[in-house]
Design an enzyme around this catalytic site. Structure first.
Site, PDB file in Angstrom:
ATOM      1  N   PHE A 175       0.861  -1.187   0.000  1.00 45.11           N
ATOM      2  CA  PHE A 175       0.000   0.000   0.000  1.00 45.11           C
ATOM      3  C   PHE A 175       0.892   1.230   0.000  1.00 45.11           C
ATOM      4  CE2 PHE A 175      -2.487   3.554   1.244  1.00 45.11           C
ATOM      5  CZ  PHE A 175      -3.718   3.335   0.662  1.00 45.11           C
TER       6      PHE A 175
ATOM      7  N   ASP B 263       9.379   3.153   2.079  1.00 47.59           N
ATOM      8  CA  ASP B 263       8.172   3.942   2.352  1.00 47.59           C
ATOM      9  C   ASP B 263       7.812   3.815   3.828  1.00 47.59           C
ATOM     10  OD1 ASP B 263       5.711   5.090   2.676  1.00 47.59           O
ATOM     11  OD2 ASP B 263       4.768   4.121   0.950  1.00 47.59           O
TER      12      ASP B 263
ATOM     13  N   LYS C 174       2.261  11.394   7.216  1.00 46.84           N
ATOM     14  CA  LYS C 174       1.435  11.230   8.420  1.00 46.84           C
ATOM     15  C   LYS C 174       1.967  11.978   9.639  1.00 46.84           C
ATOM     16  CE  LYS C 174      -0.391   6.742   6.943  1.00 46.84           C
ATOM     17  NZ  LYS C 174      -1.792   6.827   6.584  1.00 46.84           N
TER      18      LYS C 174
HETATM   19  N1  PMP Z   1       2.429   4.857   2.050  1.00 46.15           N
HETATM   20  C1  PMP Z   1       2.069   4.112   3.104  1.00 46.15           C
HETATM   21  C2  PMP Z   1       2.991   3.039   3.587  1.00 46.15           C
HETATM   22  C3  PMP Z   1       0.842   4.328   3.741  1.00 46.15           C
HETATM   23  O1  PMP Z   1       0.487   3.562   4.784  1.00 46.15           O
HETATM   24  C4  PMP Z   1       0.004   5.355   3.263  1.00 46.15           C
HETATM   25  C5  PMP Z   1      -1.346   5.662   3.901  1.00 46.15           C
HETATM   26  N2  PMP Z   1      -1.926   4.672   4.661  1.00 46.15           N
HETATM   27  C6  PMP Z   1       0.419   6.112   2.156  1.00 46.15           C
HETATM   28  C7  PMP Z   1       1.646   5.845   1.587  1.00 46.15           C
HETATM   29  C8  PMP Z   1      -0.442   7.208   1.584  1.00 46.15           C
HETATM   30  O2  PMP Z   1      -0.512   8.306   2.415  1.00 46.15           O
HETATM   31  P1  PMP Z   1      -1.660   9.403   2.209  1.00 46.15           P
HETATM   32  O3  PMP Z   1      -2.957   8.776   2.597  1.00 46.15           O
HETATM   33  O4  PMP Z   1      -1.267  10.540   3.110  1.00 46.15           O
HETATM   34  O5  PMP Z   1      -1.637   9.799   0.767  1.00 46.15           O
END
Ligand code: PMP
Length: 425
Positions: free
Chosen positions: A147, A232, A261
């Site tokens: 994800f 990530d 986040k």
């Molecule tokens: N990368 C990871 C590992 C995530 O967990 C998330 C969101 N859960 C994102 C990217 C995307 O972040 P955003 O919702 O702020 O676009």
């Protein structure tokens, strides 16, 4: 307010969102009115322990006074100028970020998905300009079950059918491997591979921790083959796993790091793509940008957020209380017969895997909310617990006590029913 008016208040807010909003979420039936640190109150005055912290965005706790003060100070000066000019908060924030991540440079964006997009563009341009792959031929390896966000490019390499259904044409240039499996990475690598993009723990897939040694081997493979290892840590970073960054558990250093986040201190969106100059400097003026990315207000809050993590030893708290949370949940696992298949995680980031033959994660999440604990399911079987890093032993005891009640109730009801068998119940 009597009980009837109270329920009507909740229902009216729920109905408005459902009527006027796009229906792209299925929220738990709680209307949040206000929050402070690890507590949340709904519009009817009921109190909850926040064991979810907005998918890790609220690692500092809700409305941390130092972060609110930093925002207020900056709001008396300037909030947004765009990157057409320099400012007094962006430089100091980037300097601090470089100090905590160990990377020479960072490119600020707003959401996690935008920082992932930044990583993809950087990897492709690096692949072309530095590694010499023909432009348009660059390939990025990604894990099955990944994800990384919701943009049209990012969902193109999701393996979750519901994220892609009807959203074609999908972007090309990605190939899959199995998370934790070096053989499948070797098989997927070609001379067009410029990067591996990977979560250090697969969050949305159900808090899946990689096998010991996997990241070490992956690091060596990337070095041998001149491939960027892009980590990530939008969800895992900034103390969530009990270290500043999850890659520290693996004894490696990636070539680039993606944060989001919690970088915004639970107040506002700010994300960052971090790398050393030899990678980052493929970006030149006009090649990438964002109007709000690195705005003065967000940078002021994010700088203070990094200092708060340090000053309040929240990373250490995550390590210590994370162990306590996992141990407490494992006790519930033992008590609840075979309802819970596994309790896994690192730091204050835990997935509780429920046997789908006995309950859905969602129904337990709803029961928890009704009893004052906020959590969230991922997929059908996993309940995620990821409280603010400011959580205490007492609050963990309360929350896990309620989780125990919910699980034992479920086991009792199931064992009373002649059609469902529950082992050891
Ligand atoms: N990368 C990871 C590992 C995530 O967990 C998330 C969101 N859960 C994102 C990217 C995307 O972040 P955003 O919702 O702020 O676009």
């Amino acid at each position: 307010m009597n009980a009837k008016t109270m329920a009507a208040t909740t229902d009216s807010f729920v109905a408005k969102e459902a009527q006027y909003g796009a229906r792209n979420y299925a929220p738990v039936h709680v209307v949040v009115d206000h929050a402070l640190d690890c507590k949340v109150w709904d519009v009817e005055g009921r109190e909850y322990i926040d064991m979810m912290s907005a998918y890790s965005a609220v690692s500092h706790g809700h409305l941390h006074p130092r972060l609110v003060a930093a925002a207020q100070r900056q709001l008396k000066k300037v909030a947004v100028t765009s990157r057409a000019y320099y400012g007094t908060t962006l430089g100091p924030f980037l300097e601090k970020l470089s100090q905590v991540t160990g990377f020479e440079r960072a490119l600020p964006m707003n959401t996690g998905a935008e920082a992932v997009e930044t990583a993809i563009k950087c990897a492709r341009r690096w692949g072309h300009r530095v590694k010499g792959i023909a432009d348009g031929q660059q390939q990025i390896l990604v894990a099955r079950g990944n994800f990384h966000g919701r943009t049209s490019t990012i969902i193109s390499f999701s393996t979750e059918p519901s994220y892609q259904d009807g959203f074609g044409p999908l972007a090309s240039g990605f190939a899959h491997f199995d998370f934790g499996d070096m053989a499948s990475i070797r098989a997927a690598t070609t001379d067009r591979t410029c990067a591996v993009l990977i979560e250090p723990i697969q969050g949305e897939a159900g808090v899946l921790v990689p096998p010991a040694g996997f990241f070490g081997e992956l690091r060596a493979w990337c070095d041998e083959n001149n491939i960027l290892l892009i980590d990530d840590e939008v969800q895992a970073g900034l103390g969530r796993t009990g270290r500043w960054f999850a890659f520290e558990h693996e004894g490696i250093r990636p070539d680039a790091l993606i944060l989001g986040k919690a970088l915004g201190g639970g107040l506002l969106p700010i994300s960052a793509f971090c790398a050393d100059a030899k990678v980052m400097d493929v970006f030149t003026p006009n090649s990438h940008g964002s109007t709000f990315g690195g705005n003065a207000l967000a940078a002021a809050v994010a700088l203070e957020g990094l200092k708060v993590l340090e000053d309040e030893k929240l990373v250490e708290n995550s390590a210590e209380l994370g162990q306590y949370l996992i141990a407490s949940l494992r006790e519930v696992q033992v008590q609840a017969g075979s309802l819970i298949r596994e309790v896994r995680g690192r730091g204050l980031w835990v997935g509780v895997d429920i046997d789908p033959a006995q309950a859905t994660a969602r129904e337990l999440v709803e029961r928890l909310a009704a009893k004052g604990v906020l959590s969230k399911e991922t997929h059908e079987t996993v309940i995620r617990f990821a409280p603010p890093l400011t959580i205490t032993h007492e609050l963990i005891d309360q929350a896990v006590g309620i989780f125990r009640e919910v699980c034992l109730e479920k086991v009792r009801v199931a064992s009373a029913s002649p059609t469902v068998e529950v082992a050891h119940a």
